[in-house]
Scaffold this motif. Structure first.
Motif: not given
Length: 779
Positions: A665-685
């Motif tokens: 479960i933890a690995l699944a949540v971490i992967c999800l948060l990582f994907i969200i962070t990357v998306m935020l960075v791309v959108i910000s730029k």
């Protein structure tokens, strides 16, 4: 003029087999006498025999009145509509009876239903229908001129008429004399015949030939060979030389025997021989007129009477008048089968005939009257045993030696429905495997019927004896004509082991007959049920409980017993037990047949004291089916020793299992948060809005705090913010467990101890377990 004379000879009863015919068979006979004149016209009425016999005219046709005779059939016939007896053709008394004094025509009037035979005698009266006939016309007589007056001359050799010479002859004056001779009969009116008598006057020859006898009588058997001498006539002439030389010849004969050349005479010796075979049945006597003539022309006459003696050379003749075929096999005794008539052309004893039936048969011959016999039944018949009879009638005359004739009639026996259908067995047993295909034929049953035709046409039906709670039609169907039974559905051996079916076979006779048989249909078990564990129950899982094994148990001690059952039967229900997961070395053994688990050796402190064994229960079917269960075996001397070890083991096992789940479960949540962070960075730029704030140094948390206002602009709805997560990571490299748990997660102690064993612990143990199970993990 015709007259009637009825002589009642009475009605006589002929009883054969008195116990069968006393109520049935009586035959009457009588005699009727008529007198008619010859030469009556065709279709002339002789008499009404129906009235004379006292018969009902309306029943003549149904009783089949017939006029039967060997000769009379061509002269007489009867009209069944009015009962009159008619002339079929003219009757010539002289042709029929010749010179007999009395001419009788005899016939039989035969009636059936019931059988009666009457004798009818018709006397043919002579009428003056024949004129006198001279056999030779003209007569030629030679007379010597010296014949004295008063000499009588007999032209035909009989005593009259006589030709008398009244005065001397003178050849020189008149050589031939021609006279007309007239013959008158005594009829009314009289008839006459004439003949020319020619008298030739010759020279002196004063002696006539004289026969030794004026009448010769001889008796000859009818079977005498041709060219046999029957008689010799002799005449003597006292003259000499030519006048004394005699020649013999036939001058006349009665009937036409001479014309046919039946006899010949030697002109010199006077020997009379047969020229062809004689037949008494055609001609009974011959009258031969023989003349002897000398060389001078004088003639004398004599008669030769040849009586033909009857020989037994004719076999009796058998005539079938009526025949009833076929007859039902249940015909009552005394039923008329056939009416026969016998006739023998011979006479006297040679013509008397006796009759009988050949062989042993349920029939008898009953004498009726004169030459009539009736064949009647004498007892019951069975078409199934004998379907037809060849009845041989034997007729034997009383001649010496006797002659016999035979006639065979074929009697067919028609069937009546007197036999029910018969099954070969009173009960049948059939086998069908369960799980069979619906619609397949499962058995064919057959009955036979000894009758024939519709009486032997069989239809089948079925009914149940043991399926009161379900419709027979839902399980079976039957072809009513062939007796083939079909399955309507698949059978299941477990609820129904067998079906008892009553099969009825009925024929098509009137009335119908039937019989029953029982078909027991046994369902053959198939291995379609797996073994079912009764103990330990498979429904409570592998950790349902444990079995306590005393530490001091001896090898072979009984620990527990695995109990299983199989819903199948026979070999399919034979169960065997075996371990499929067992530690090495093996501390326990299981009995293959009983499922008993026993210790294998003595336990020691160093041995593993907590064992889990997997037991497989397998049946003996092909292919075999099986079930498994896990049995926990704990080695301890008492229960207090078992609980801590057992609880620790359970805790360790549960902890390890939970850590693995939480890690995923933890690995699944971490992967999800990582994907969200990357998306935020791309959108910000890409949008180049206001710059990201500078985050502080890494804190004790795994991730920096994120401004909720900024994240709210980019959230996709996957996570609801703000939330905080506590993650626990193992600090030692040797530990691979990763646990993700809610704070203050409590594990109930009741889940760690089997409910059935709850009485073995105490409250302090439970409190200890509760304390140990409260685990708090936080970041």
């Amino acid at each position: 003029m015709k007259h009637l004379l009825l002589k009642n000879k009475g009605i006589r009863w002929q009883v054969i087999l008195s116990f069968l015919f006393s109520w049935l068979c009586h035959l009457a006979s009588g005699q009727i006498h008529y007198s008619i004149a010859e030469e009556m016209r065709k279709d002339s009425v002789i008499a009404n025999i129906a009235n004379d016999l006292g018969l009902d005219i309306k029943k003549l046709s149904s009783r089949k009145l017939k006029i039967l005779s060997h000769i009379s059939e061509k002269y007489l016939y009867v009209n069944l509509d009015n009962g009159n007896l008619y002339i079929k053709q003219r009757i010539d008394r002289e042709t029929l009876c010749g010179t007999e004094t009395t001419c009788l025509l005899t016939c039989d009037a035969v009636l059936e239903n019931p059988l009666n035979v009457f004798t009818i005698t018709i006397e043919i009266q002579d009428i003056n229908d024949n004129s006198p006939v001279f056999f030779h016309e003209p007569f030629t007589i030679e007379m010597v001129e010296s014949t004295s007056a008063g000499t009588s001359i007999n032209p035909d050799g009989s005593k009259f008429p006589e030709l008398v010479l009244e005065k001397p002859l003178d050849r020189e004056t008149v050589k031939p004399h021609e006279l007309i001779l007239t013959a008158l009969d005594g009829g009314n009116p009289p008839r006459s015949g004439t003949a020319l008598v020619r008298i030739i006057v010759t020279d002196d020859n004063d002696n006539f030939p004289l026969f030794t006898e004026q009448l010769y009588k001889v008796n000859v058997n009818e079977n005498i060979p041709a060219n046999s001498i029957v008689a010799t006539v002799t005449a003597i002439d006292k003259d000499e030389d030519v006048n004394g030389q005699i020649t013999y010849s036939f001058s006349k004969t009665s009937g036409n025997a001479n014309n046919k050349g039946t006899f010949t005479i030697n002109s010199l010796t006077g020997e009379i021989k047969t020229n062809s075979n004689l037949d008494y049945e055609l001609v009974t006597n011959y009258e031969l007129a023989v003349q002897a003539k000398d060389g001078g022309g004088l003639v004398s006459h004599c008669k030769v009477l040849v009586e033909v003696m009857d020989e037994n050379d004719n076999v009796p003749e058998i005539y079938i008048i009526t025949l009833s075929s076929p007859i039902p096999e249940d015909s009552a005794p005394g039923t008329l089968i056939a009416l026969i008539r016998l006739h023998d052309k011979d006479s006297a004893e040679n013509g008397e005939v006796d009759c009988k039936l050949s062989g042993e048969m349920p029939f008898n011959l009953v004498f009726s009257s004169n030459s009539f016999y009736a064949i009647v039944t004498t007892g019951p018949m069975d078409r199934e045993k004998v379907s037809n009879y060849n009845i041989t009638i034997e007729a034997t005359d009383r001649g010496s030696p006797p002659l016999s004739s035979y006639k065979t009639i074929r009697l067919e026996i028609s069937d009546v429905n007197d036999n029910p259908p018969i099954f070969m067995k009173s009960s049948y047993v059939a086998y069908v495997p369960e799980n069979n295909l619906p619609g397949a034929s499962i058995y064919s049953i057959h009955a036979s019927d000894a009758d024939t035709g519709d009486n032997a046409k069989i239809t089948y039906s079925i009914s149940s004896k043991n399926t009161e709670d379900h419709a027979m039609s839902s399980y079976f169907s039957l072809n009513i004509e062939t007796g083939v039974i079909y399955a309507q559905r698949s059978f299941d051996y477990e609820p129904y082991h067998e079906f008892v079916i009553e099969v009825t076979a009925s024929d098509n006779g009137q009335p119908s007959m039937s019989s029953n048989t029982t078909l027991t249909l046994k369902v053959i078990d198939q291995n379609d049920n797996s073994p079912k564990l009764l103990y330990p129950s498979a429904e409570s899982g592998s950790s349902a409980g444990f079995e306590l094994v005393p530490f001091s148990a001896e090898p072979g001690s009984l620990v527990t017993k695995v109990v299983a059952v199989d819903a199948d039967s026979g070999h399919n229900a034979w169960l065997s037990y075996q371990f499929i997961q067992v530690s090495e070395p093996s501390y326990f053994t299981i009995d293959e047949h009983t499922g008993e688990i026993r210790t294998h050796h003595i336990f020691q402190e160093k041995d593993i004291l907590n064992h889990k064994v997997v037991v497989m229960v397998k049946d003996n079917g092909i292919p075999s089916l099986s079930a498994t269960t896990t049995v926990t075996l704990v080695v301890a001397d008492n229960f207090q020793q078992v609980v801590p070890k057992f609880v620790n083991q359970i805790t360790d096992e549960d902890s390890q299992s939970n850590l693995q789940l939480y890690l995923v479960i933890a690995l699944a949540v971490i992967c999800l948060l990582f994907i969200i962070t990357v998306m935020l960075v791309v959108i910000s730029k890409c949008t180049k809005s206001k710059p990201f704030p500078v985050y502080g140094p890494l804190s004790s948390n795994l991730y920096p705090q994120v401004d909720p206002r900024m994240l709210s602009q980019y959230t996709s709805g996957t996570l609801t913010l703000p939330y905080s997560y506590n993650v626990c990571v193992a600090l030692e490299s040797g530990e691979s467990d990763f646990t993700y748990m809610k704070t203050n997660q409590n594990v109930p102690v009741d889940n760690l101890i089997d409910a059935d064993d709850s009485g073995l612990g105490n409250e302090s143990l439970k409190e200890s377990l509760k304390t140990r199970s409260q685990i708090q993990v936080s970041f």
